[in-house]
Design an enzyme around this catalytic site. Structure first.
Site, PDB file in Angstrom:
ATOM      1  N   ARG A 319       0.831  -1.201   0.000  1.00 27.71           N
ATOM      2  CA  ARG A 319       0.000   0.000   0.000  1.00 27.71           C
ATOM      3  C   ARG A 319       0.869   1.255   0.000  1.00 27.71           C
ATOM      4  O   ARG A 319       0.514   2.274  -0.595  1.00 27.71           O
ATOM      5  CB  ARG A 319      -0.987  -0.014   1.165  1.00 27.71           C
ATOM      6  N   GLU A 727      -9.892   5.773   7.046  1.00 24.25           N
ATOM      7  CA  GLU A 727      -8.462   6.090   7.059  1.00 24.25           C
ATOM      8  C   GLU A 727      -8.056   7.387   6.358  1.00 24.25           C
ATOM      9  O   GLU A 727      -7.165   8.093   6.830  1.00 24.25           O
ATOM     10  CB  GLU A 727      -7.675   4.932   6.421  1.00 24.25           C
TER      11      GLU A 727
END
Ligand code: MTE
Ligand code: MOS
Length: 814
Positions: A319, A727
């Site tokens: 990520r 997030e």
């Protein structure tokens, strides 16, 4: 509009309602896993035997002295494990290790009638060790070439050609710190065994299905013999995605061996010294710009500090690589990733899951290079935004890139950016010892798990004869408001008032094979599944109603708890309709399922379309810095954030504010420290309490804090047109860091580039201010100008200077 995203009239989604447990949270009535202990009889308490060495071989373990301590019932060791002695899914995390891999590693666990008895028992256990050399910092691991897991590469185009084409090329290094989750509720598990040897574990876990699988493999049982329930968590933030499993397995093992309920709850010091944190990273890079400040090429190596085992480090690194671009188009790019193995707790998921770390590398580059390029940092950022038709380096077309500029322009307006920038210039000209900075930074964050298989969710919905509704879904509640959103989704799909719907705790025997509640995808996945289950029941009820009203089922709508024909005056009340359906033997229960369509990802080539969509946002932060001390305050923050059409605006607002503040904590306050000396305490985690680890509190909240949700933002590809919120807002806090950099730079002459350590604590800001002042005296950036592209700084590069004065070199070849 897709049927997934379309909202009916008078929908419950979109209502600004409080968190479903708000009243319980604030009155203390909300139950967390460990609260159940006081409602359970004959509970045993588990206490770890932690070994105070960063790296050592266990040569002898004597447990008999513990058994002599009154109240000690049993000591759990590797010999007791009937199944696999491993707490993870990678087989690199022995539950009872014979090699101590970090300072405070638990080698066995003592069960006692009271927690005090267990503690005294643990102190009595004798552990002999042979000390081994330890790597504590990521730098040391790089020097020793101590890596673990895969070393992926993200690449597009020809990075050398891109650098050669660039008129300005810079190179540098940047090492930045991780972050402690500091959830209010520490790791906790409570295990029971019933008369048929069915194991029931209550666990504070974001991933009940994986906790179940690991408890099963440790016990040598099938998944069907283990049930895991999570009532709610007092915060997870990624720290309970992988790390609860081993603790749950210890409790379950104890319960199986003693036949009594076993409770394991870490105290704060144990939690801080035993559980993993956000990965700190080391990065080294070369970047090229053209004459207009457009990014041409980026060549970077990112090294994540994985700690002692892999845990989630590989997906976190993936990520990070997929977010190094943030909101910017970089034509030629090559980013190498690797995971250092260090003798520290095993670092793990933390809100953003590597995304923040990847993005921080580029935001730091832009912040450092803007003054050298003679551009305002906000202007440099805006020039590089993705535009229509462009793809990410991993080959995914950027969906809705126009929203980046929409968010940005709205932010500029709402924050009165131009006027305030001029005002700050005036202020800075008039004040010698106090300077202000105002910075804008964008966020583009991909939503979905990179690993395509995880993008599925399940639900189980029951409608009872009296018309009341009970929903189960596979997601866990950690304060983020998922359950609130799911209640709203169910009420919307069924067409009934919210108060008719209740939600049951998350359990693996209700919804199996769930993914972690993570990657911010909880509402997308479980919302899709609940909608699907409710649609099945609703469609059956529409037939019942159609028959009663004498119209085709397709012409019936259920709105606000009344089923009526389109345009018709008569209606059937929900409770009545449900009972009629029951009498007609129509099934009033359904299992729902959802999988995100259109995703693919090849982790070997690092190419694909792993994300359903991107969440966008931007923040403007203004800070004031004291030149004598580096102390600062955040004067004002404005945020514009894209949550699609919000499922629950108050919940989303809370997520944005909380995420931002947590990000600001990571970047400016929270300073993880380990003993890096060669003394006896080497590798010891030093900041093991709130007294030495500075968390954000009310006093660090921005004095003015304005959050706006982007309007007209329907996301066709997600439930009721919403987007994930969990997030992405964390990364809005880059604006605070960049504002601090600008304020520090204002202590030097115009065009000063300052390096800022992360976290930018007052001490770090002070050194940045000093650097700016020094710059005004003698200048510090090296301008090459010989046409040569600087080599990538490698392992033979000079050691890093203190974090606050890292090197940046400009080798322009014009
Ligand atoms: N908000 C609160 N209050 N507590 C948390 O633990 N975890 C964050 C975020 N927001 C968290 C939170 C993380 S790391 C994620 S991945 C998402 O919530 C998970 O929930 P979601 O998928 O429902 O957004
Ligand atoms: Mo969140 S870091 O994906 O649990």
């Amino acid at each position: 509009m897709s049927t997934l995203s379309e909202r009916p009239d008078s929908a419950s989604v979109g209502l600004a309602i409080p968190h479903e447990s708000a009243a319980l949270h604030v009155t203390g009535a909300a139950l967390y896993t460990d609260d159940l202990v006081y409602r359970t009889k004959h509970v045993l308490h588990a206490y770890p035997v932690q070994v105070p060495h960063a790296h050592a071989r266990v040569t002898a373990l004597r447990t008999e002295p513990a058994l002599a301590v009154p109240g000690v019932v049993r000591v759990l060791t590797a010999a007791d494990v009937p199944g696999v002695n491993d707490a993870g899914v990678k087989q690199d995390e022995p539950l009872f290790p014979t090699e101590v891999m970090f300072h405070g590693h638990a080698v066995c666990w003592v069960l006692g009638e009271t927690i005090e008895a267990a503690r005294l028992g643990a102190a009595a256990v004798e552990v002999d060790v042979e000390a081994l050399p330890a790597l504590v910092t990521v730098r040391e691991a790089i020097d020793a070439q101590s890596f673990q897991g895969g070393q992926p590469q993200l690449a597009r185009g020809d990075v050398e050609a891109g650098l050669a084409r660039s008129t300005r090329v810079f190179s540098g290094e940047f090492e930045f710190s991780g972050q402690e989750h500091f959830y209010l509720e520490t790791h906790a598990a409570l295990a029971h065994v019933d008369e048929s040897e069915q194991i029931f574990v209550q666990s504070s876990t974001q991933h009940p299905s994986e906790t179940q699988e690991i408890v099963a493999h440790v016990l040598g049982k099938h998944s069907s013999e283990v049930t895991v329930q999570c009532l709610r968590m007092g915060g997870g933030f990624g720290g309970k995605e992988m790390q609860p499993h081993g603790f749950a397995a210890i409790a379950a093992l104890g319960a199986v061996l003693t036949g009594r309920p076993v409770r394991l709850r870490l105290n704060r010091t144990q939690d801080l010294t035993m559980s993993g944190k956000r990965h700190g990273f080391h990065s080294q890079w070369r970047v090229g710009f053209d004459d207009d400040g457009r990014l041409q090429a980026l060549d970077a190596t990112l090294t994540a500090d994985g700690g002692w085992s892999l845990d989630l480090s590989e997906p976190v690194l993936a990520r990070a690589l997929c977010h190094v671009d943030n909101a910017y188009f970089i034509p030629d790019i090559r980013v190498n990733g690797r995971i250092a193995r260090t003798n520290k707790t095993s670092n793990t998921a933390f809100r953003g899951f590597g995304g923040p770390q990847g993005m921080l590398v580029l935001e730091d580059i832009l912040g450092r290079c803007a003054p050298l390029l003679g551009l305002d940092a906000a202007e440099l950022r805006r020039r590089n935004f993705y535009s229509a038709g462009q793809s990410t380096p991993y080959g995914q077309p950027v969906r809705h890139p126009e929203r980046i500029t929409a968010v940005w322009d709205e932010l500029c307006e709402r924050s009165e950016f131009d006027a305030r920038r001029a005002e700050i210039e005036r202020f800075n000209a008039e004040h010698e010892h106090v300077k202000r900075g105002l910075a804008l930074t964008p966020v583009k964050f991909g939503i979905s798990f990179n690993l395509t298989a995880f993008n599925q969710g399940g639900a189980l919905v029951h409608v009872y004869k009296d018309g009341s509704v009970l929903i189960n879904h596979g997601g866990t509640e950690m304060g983020q408001g998922l359950h609130t959103k799911m209640l709203q989704v169910a009420a919307t799909t069924l067409g009934i008032p919210l108060h008719k719907v209740r939600l049951a705790p998350t359990r693996t025997d209700k919804v199996p094979n769930t993914s972690a509640t993570a990657a911010s995808s909880g509402a997308d996945l479980n919302g899709g599944a609940i909608k699907n289950a409710c649609e099945q029941i609703r469609d059956r009820l529409l037939h019942v109603a159609g028959a009663r009203l004498g119209v085709p089922a397709a012409d019936v709508r259920i709105v606000d708890g009344v089923a009526a024909a389109l345009g018709g005056a008569d209606g059937v009340l929900w409770d009545d309709l449900v009972f009629t359906a029951y009498m007609q033997r129509v099934q009033l229960s359904a299992a729902g399922y959802y999988r995100t369509e259109g995703l693919h990802w090849d982790s070997s080539t690092f190419q694909g379309s792993p994300f359903k969509y991107f969440a966008y946002g931007a923040a403007a932060a203004e800070v004031e810095v004291d030149g004598f001390t580096g102390a600062y305050r955040t004067r004002r923050v404005d945020i514009v954030h894209d949550v699609g059409d919000s499922l629950s605006p108050l919940v989303d607002l809370g997520q944005i504010e909380g995420g931002f503040v947590q990000g600001a904590g990571w970047l400016t306050l929270e300073d993880l420290r380990w003993d890096e000396s060669d003394g006896a305490g080497r590798g010891r985690f030093l900041t093991q309490a709130a007294s030495t680890y500075k968390l954000p509190s009310f006093s660090e909240m921005p004095e003015t804090f304005n959050v706006t949700l982007l309007r007209n933002a329907t996301e066709e590809g997600a439930v009721y047109g919403s987007k994930a919120t969990g997030e992405p807002p964390l990364m809005l806090a880059f604006s605070v860091r960049e504002a601090l950099r600008q304020a520090a730079a204002a202590f030097g002459p115009a065009g000063t580039s300052v390096d800022l350590a992360s976290p930018a604590t007052p001490e770090a800001v002070y050194w940045a201010v000093e650097q700016a002042r020094e710059h005004s005296a003698r200048g510090h950036v090296v301008e090459g100008g010989n046409g040569a592209v600087p080599p990538q700084p490698g392992a033979d590069a000079p050691p890093m200077r203190p974090r606050s004065e890292q090197v940046l070199t400009d080798v322009s070849h014009v």
